[in-house]
Enzyme design. Structure first.
Site, PDB file in Angstrom:
ATOM      1  N   LYS A 151       1.043   4.275  -2.822  1.00  0.00           N
ATOM      2  CA  LYS A 151       0.745   5.474  -2.547  1.00  0.00           C
ATOM      3  C   LYS A 151       1.959   6.476  -2.910  1.00  0.00           C
ATOM      4  O   LYS A 151       1.633   7.709  -3.441  1.00  0.00           O
ATOM      5  CB  LYS A 151       0.238   5.514  -1.346  1.00  0.00           C
ATOM      6  CG  LYS A 151      -1.080   5.109  -0.822  1.00  0.00           C
ATOM      7  CD  LYS A 151      -2.306   5.657  -1.607  1.00  0.00           C
ATOM      8  CE  LYS A 151      -3.529   5.169  -1.383  1.00  0.00           C
ATOM      9  NZ  LYS A 151      -4.865   5.832  -2.185  1.00  0.00           N
ATOM     10  N   TYR A 198       0.872  -0.958   0.056  1.00  0.00           N
ATOM     11  CA  TYR A 198       0.044  -0.004   0.029  1.00  0.00           C
ATOM     12  C   TYR A 198       0.837   1.081  -0.113  1.00  0.00           C
ATOM     13  O   TYR A 198       0.694   2.044  -0.794  1.00  0.00           O
ATOM     14  CB  TYR A 198      -0.781  -0.144   1.158  1.00  0.00           C
ATOM     15  CG  TYR A 198      -2.030   0.993   1.452  1.00  0.00           C
ATOM     16  CD1 TYR A 198      -2.884   1.112   0.672  1.00  0.00           C
ATOM     17  CD2 TYR A 198      -1.309   2.199   2.319  1.00  0.00           C
ATOM     18  CE1 TYR A 198      -3.963   2.358   0.620  1.00  0.00           C
ATOM     19  CE2 TYR A 198      -2.371   3.367   2.520  1.00  0.00           C
ATOM     20  CZ  TYR A 198      -3.366   3.272   1.658  1.00  0.00           C
ATOM     21  OH  TYR A 198      -4.653   4.398   1.855  1.00  0.00           O
TER      22      TYR A 198
END
Ligand SMILES: NC(=O)c1ccc[n+]([C@@H]2O[C@H](COP(=O)([O-])OP(=O)(O)OC[C@H]3O[C@@H](n4cnc5c(N)ncnc54)[C@H](O)[C@@H]3O)[C@@H](O)[C@H]2O)c1
Length: 254
Positions: free
Chosen positions: A158, A154
């Site tokens: 990002k 993640y």
């Protein structure tokens, strides 16, 4: 009415921030394509908009599938004739230690959180080029800027969203298409339900402002970035995280 006459496509709009952004846009005069892999959630958002007298259509899209993102743009153009704003908001989180991440976990996180933003931008930009103006707003995260535990894929995705934001802004130079990002901190949405409702977890207190963020905090920034008021802002981000990124006081610090 800061978005009067504009047409916005919001992904992940069946829940949390996407729903709040869609409602805030409509309240500022926009028409919204409420897109989500969860059609039931998207339809509920569209119903909330219509109950307020606004205009919206719910569209089912899996942002990891390029063909579906093209169909989403087609549906927007068929109904409203133009696309002025894209909010790349759809996202998902995998909470596991580094060695526990499977190959599938890795690809799923990159696909949903990063490739999806790329596909959706490719789908809407041709229409923005025709109208001569556009705004693309990418949801990044404080996880783009810091190492967060048990979220390696993640965080990587990002951080990639910030790279995409800057590079796409450059590729849109001279085209009047602004590409920006919003980096939320701890926002009380379904994604954070367990922590936000726990009496033992106090993420809100870790911020400078001293509370959890709300989906409306994010929506306010999105309205600004979607509006003509932000026409001189591109390639950069607004961090909406209650000051979390600037640091924190140590216990008893004077
Ligand atoms: N909540 C937070 O504290 C926080 C912090 C930083 C960043 N973010 C980011 O903000 C965005 C919104 O998060 P939220 O808290 O509102 O989450 P949420 O879980 O409430 O909503 C995410 C939405 O994305 C949709 N979605 C998931 N996969 C999809 C796919 N493949 N195609 C289309 N739609 C898909 C889900 O159905 C859901 O409606 C995400 O990008 C998230 O990573 C959230």
């Amino acid at each position: 009415m800061r978005l009067k006459g504009k047409v916005a496509v919001v992904t992940g709009a069946g829940s949390g921030m996407g729903r709040a952004i869609s409602l805030a846009f409509v309240r500022q005069g926009a028409k919204v394509v409420v897109a989500d892999i969860n059609l039931e959630g998207a339809s509920q958002t569209a119903a909330l908009i219509e109950a307020e007298g606004g205009e919206a259509i719910a569209v089912k899209v899996d942002v990891t599938r390029k063909a579906e993102t093209l169909q989403m743009a087609d549906a927007a153009l068929a109904r409203f004739g133009r696309i002025d704003v894209l909010v790349n908001n759809a996202g998902s989180r995998c909470l596991k230690g580094f060695l526990e991440h499977t190959e599938d976990d890795w690809h799923r996180m990159i696909d949903i959180n990063l490739t999806g933003h790329f596909f959706c931008a490719q789908a809407v930009i041709p229409s923005m080029l025709k109208t001569g103006k556009g705004k693309i707003i990418n949801l990044a995260s404080i996880a783009a800027h810091t190492g967060r535990p048990d979220r390696v894929a993640y965080c990587a995705a990002k951080a990639g969203v910030m790279g995409l934001t800057r590079a796409l802004a450059m590729d849109m130079r001279g085209k009047n298409i602004c590409v920006t990002a919003i980096s939320p901190g701890s926002i009380a949405t379904p994604m954070n339900e367990a922590a936000a409702t726990s009496t033992e977890v106090a993420w809100g207190k870790e911020t400078v402002v001293g509370r959890w963020g709300t989906a409306d905090d994010i929506a306010h920034a999105a309205v600004f970035l979607a509006s003509d008021e932000s026409d001189y802002i591109t390639g950069s981000e607004i961090a909406v995280e209650g000051g979390w990124l600037i640091g924190r006081a140590r216990d008893g610090e004077i």
